[in-house]
Design a protein around this motif. Structure first.
Motif, mmCIF file in Angstrom:
data_model
loop_
_atom_site.group_PDB
_atom_site.id
_atom_site.type_symbol
_atom_site.label_atom_id
_atom_site.label_comp_id
_atom_site.label_asym_id
_atom_site.label_seq_id
_atom_site.Cartn_x
_atom_site.Cartn_y
_atom_site.Cartn_z
ATOM 1 N N PHE A 30 0.468 -1.043 -0.307
ATOM 2 C CA PHE A 30 -0.145 -0.139 -0.136
ATOM 3 C C PHE A 30 0.880 1.759 0.233
ATOM 4 O O PHE A 30 0.332 1.647 -0.836
ATOM 5 N N GLY A 31 2.067 1.240 0.849
ATOM 6 C CA GLY A 31 2.692 2.316 0.566
ATOM 7 C C GLY A 31 3.214 2.230 -0.686
ATOM 8 O O GLY A 31 3.630 3.579 -1.162
ATOM 9 N N MET A 32 4.092 1.151 -1.191
ATOM 10 C CA MET A 32 4.532 1.837 -2.712
ATOM 11 C C MET A 32 3.298 2.587 -3.310
ATOM 12 O O MET A 32 3.315 3.174 -4.399
ATOM 13 N N THR A 33 2.032 1.676 -3.801
ATOM 14 C CA THR A 33 1.142 1.699 -4.282
ATOM 15 C C THR A 33 1.061 3.651 -4.285
ATOM 16 O O THR A 33 0.727 4.074 -5.454
ATOM 17 N N ALA A 34 1.066 3.954 -2.694
ATOM 18 C CA ALA A 34 0.941 5.732 -2.553
ATOM 19 C C ALA A 34 2.071 6.433 -3.441
ATOM 20 O O ALA A 34 1.579 7.081 -4.184
ATOM 21 N N PHE A 35 3.421 5.832 -2.925
ATOM 22 C CA PHE A 35 4.038 6.691 -4.164
ATOM 23 C C PHE A 35 4.118 6.449 -5.510
ATOM 24 O O PHE A 35 4.325 7.869 -5.875
ATOM 25 N N ILE B 254 -5.356 7.722 0.119
ATOM 26 C CA ILE B 254 -6.327 6.493 0.507
ATOM 27 C C ILE B 254 -5.159 5.762 1.121
ATOM 28 O O ILE B 254 -5.348 4.644 2.133
ATOM 29 N N PHE B 255 -4.370 5.482 -0.100
ATOM 30 C CA PHE B 255 -3.458 4.136 0.506
ATOM 31 C C PHE B 255 -2.169 4.507 1.535
ATOM 32 O O PHE B 255 -1.943 3.711 1.535
ATOM 33 N N GLY B 256 -2.159 5.416 1.593
ATOM 34 C CA GLY B 256 -1.283 6.073 2.905
ATOM 35 C C GLY B 256 -1.652 6.372 3.948
ATOM 36 O O GLY B 256 -0.346 5.717 4.825
ATOM 37 N N LEU C 184 -6.198 6.904 12.930
ATOM 38 C CA LEU C 184 -7.381 7.425 13.160
ATOM 39 C C LEU C 184 -7.007 8.471 12.936
ATOM 40 O O LEU C 184 -9.125 8.335 12.027
ATOM 41 N N ILE C 185 -7.028 9.584 13.326
ATOM 42 C CA ILE C 185 -6.996 10.723 13.370
ATOM 43 C C ILE C 185 -7.105 10.952 11.730
ATOM 44 O O ILE C 185 -7.890 11.513 11.375
ATOM 45 N N TYR C 186 -5.882 10.650 10.992
ATOM 46 C CA TYR C 186 -5.753 10.760 9.617
ATOM 47 C C TYR C 186 -6.976 10.000 8.844
ATOM 48 O O TYR C 186 -7.056 10.970 7.445
ATOM 49 N N ALA C 187 -7.368 9.138 9.108
ATOM 50 C CA ALA C 187 -8.792 8.750 8.789
ATOM 51 C C ALA C 187 -9.717 9.154 8.367
ATOM 52 O O ALA C 187 -10.461 8.965 7.106
ATOM 53 N N LEU C 188 -10.313 9.901 9.656
ATOM 54 C CA LEU C 188 -10.761 10.646 9.965
ATOM 55 C C LEU C 188 -10.966 11.778 8.838
ATOM 56 O O LEU C 188 -12.079 12.194 8.447
#
Lengths: 202, 264
Positions: free
Chosen positions: A120-125, A159-161, A177-181
């Motif tokens: 997921f991190g790689m994809t975000a990048f 989202i992926f990040g 959780l804060i970032y997701a919100l």
């Protein structure tokens, strides 16, 4: 709200530039003074990733803020903030490849497929790369309408990040959780505007 | 006697110990918070004198023991052990302590005692982490009886020749060098002998990620990260993780014939 163009360009922008550079200065100073704790490598890796995500979220905050404050100029900050996101994400990736994997590409390859949070991190990048490449005025002009569509890649990137961050945390999920919100609110607001047929400011 | 001296010595590694500062400032002790620096910042809030340990369950001499009484008959020796955290970092720590077997023999477990279960003290007034429900408190760990009786397994009261600081699990903690660090439970307030396998805190938190055995094993990855390498605190690049954290010669026979992928 509106600032004089000279104030905006000569004062606000340089201040923002220095603020966004501050985490880098913090890390270099910490390395120099040996104040990054017992595991400085891990600290650097995590700090770079934290700031990539935080600045990305702040970048996404610009458009709603612009509408809320009716402050058109804010759009002009998107490129700088987006490129800082890419800068921290690149250093974060470089640290991972170097310190975690010793540039052993086969081990990176298996890590990507064994561990979803790395994938997921790689994809975000990967999503961020075309955005950085097409960030120049020239490219913007060249691509025309397609530029806007291409830059919607910023949504899957964030989202992926966030998922990448969430999955690597061992137990204390407060920060992800804060970032997701925040991500949820920012994306929902855009979706809502899109559904109402308003012109998207991306 | 000469021979036994030298085998005792061989329990200690001759690797360079991690600095006192790093050992006492980079800690996982969620009772004081989830950040590595939280324990060194907040652990002084815990009162460790006087200290008692409840010993109960399947043994002939249960009771509430004052720590001094538990320590009176033992000889404290130094054991320089590697410590490998499940998160992928490691240290070398010069512990002071005595074998858990020494204490177990004195309280005489009966034939029903198949496992030993440990509890950390429960004191939410002093331990701010216990006021959140991150894990279920008190923290619980456990060992099979043969693991508990193994000569490598010690109860520690100090490191670097000094009494333990609270962030490292004062006044009494377990050290099992071939298992991931979270098995080495800190600030022990209860020891119970049980017939059934204890359900340890991290297993309770996430059973697909943390098992009962938790032996250091480079070939069995954690579901979210590899366990094949580790970063020794103070070193730049990662080094290979060794089977049973390098104690295979001493402990591999405890697990002969067991599927270590299944019993992780």
């Amino acid at each position: 709200m509106q600032l004089k163009a000279t104030t905006f360009n000569n004062i606000l922008k340089p201040i923002l530039f220095l603020l966004l550079l501050a985490p880098t200065i913090w890390l270099i100073a910490g390395l120099w003074l040996n104040t990054l704790g017992a595991n400085p490598i891990e600290y650097i890796l995590h700090t770079l990733g934290d700031w990539a995500l935080r600045i990305l979220l702040l970048t996404l905050l610009l458009s709603p803020l612009r509408r809320l404050l009716n402050w058109i100029q804010l759009v002009q900050l998107r490129r700088m903030m987006g490129l800082f996101t890419f800068y921290y994400a690149s250093l974060h990736l470089l640290c991972y490849l170097w310190f975690e994997q010793g540039f052993n590409l086969s081990s990176v390859y298996s890590d990507v497929w064994d561990r979803p949070f790395i994938l997921f991190g790689m994809t975000a990048f990967l999503f961020l790369i075309p955005l950085a490449i097409t960030s120049t005025r020239n490219k913007m002009r060249q691509l025309g309408r397609r530029w806007k569509v291409l830059h919607m890649l910023v949504y899957p990137a964030v989202i992926f990040g966030v998922v990448h961050f969430w999955w690597l945390v061992k137990a204390d999920t407060t920060e992800p959780l804060i970032y997701a919100l925040l991500t949820f609110i920012l994306l929902t607001e855009r979706l809502w505007r899109f559904k109402r047929g308003e012109k998207s400011g991306a | 006697p000469l021979f036994s001296q030298s085998t005792k010595k061989s329990f200690s590694t001759d690797e360079k110990p991690t600095s006192f500062k790093d050992i006492t400032s980079y800690c996982n002790f969620y009772e004081f918070g989830t950040k590595k620096t939280d324990p060194s910042e907040y652990a002084h809030e815990l009162q460790t004198t006087p200290w008692t340990v409840d010993i109960d369950g399947e043994c002939d001499k249960p009771g509430t023991y004052a720590l001094e009484d538990l320590l009176k008959p033992v000889t404290i020796e130094e054991r320089i052990y590697r410590l490998r955290c499940v998160e992928g970092w490691s240290m070398v720590i010069p512990w002071m302590g005595f074998t858990l077997a020494d204490l177990i023999k004195r309280v005489q477990p009966n034939s029903n005692a198949k496992y030993v279960r440990f509890e950390t003290v429960y004191d939410p007034d002093a331990m701010r982490g216990q006021r959140s429900d991150m894990l279920e408190w008190p923290y619980v760990e456990g060992l099979r009886m043969d693991e508990a009786m193994h000569p490598l397994t010690i109860l520690s009261t100090g490191l670097y020749g000094k009494d333990l600081l609270n962030q490292n699990g004062a006044p009494l903690r377990l050290v099992i060098p071939w298992k991931y660090g979270f098995k080495s439970i800190k600030s022990i307030a209860r020891i119970s002998f049980t017939e059934t396998q204890p359900f340890n805190s991290w297993q309770q938190f996430s059973p697909e990620e943390y098992g009962f055995y938790s032996n250091v094993n480079p070939e069995v990855p954690h579901p979210r990260w590899s366990q094949s390498k580790e970063r020794r605190i103070g070193e730049f690049m990662k080094r290979d993780t060794l089977m049973f954290n390098g104690y295979a010669e001493e402990v591999a026979e405890l697990y002969a014939g067991m599927d270590l992928k299944r019993y992780f």
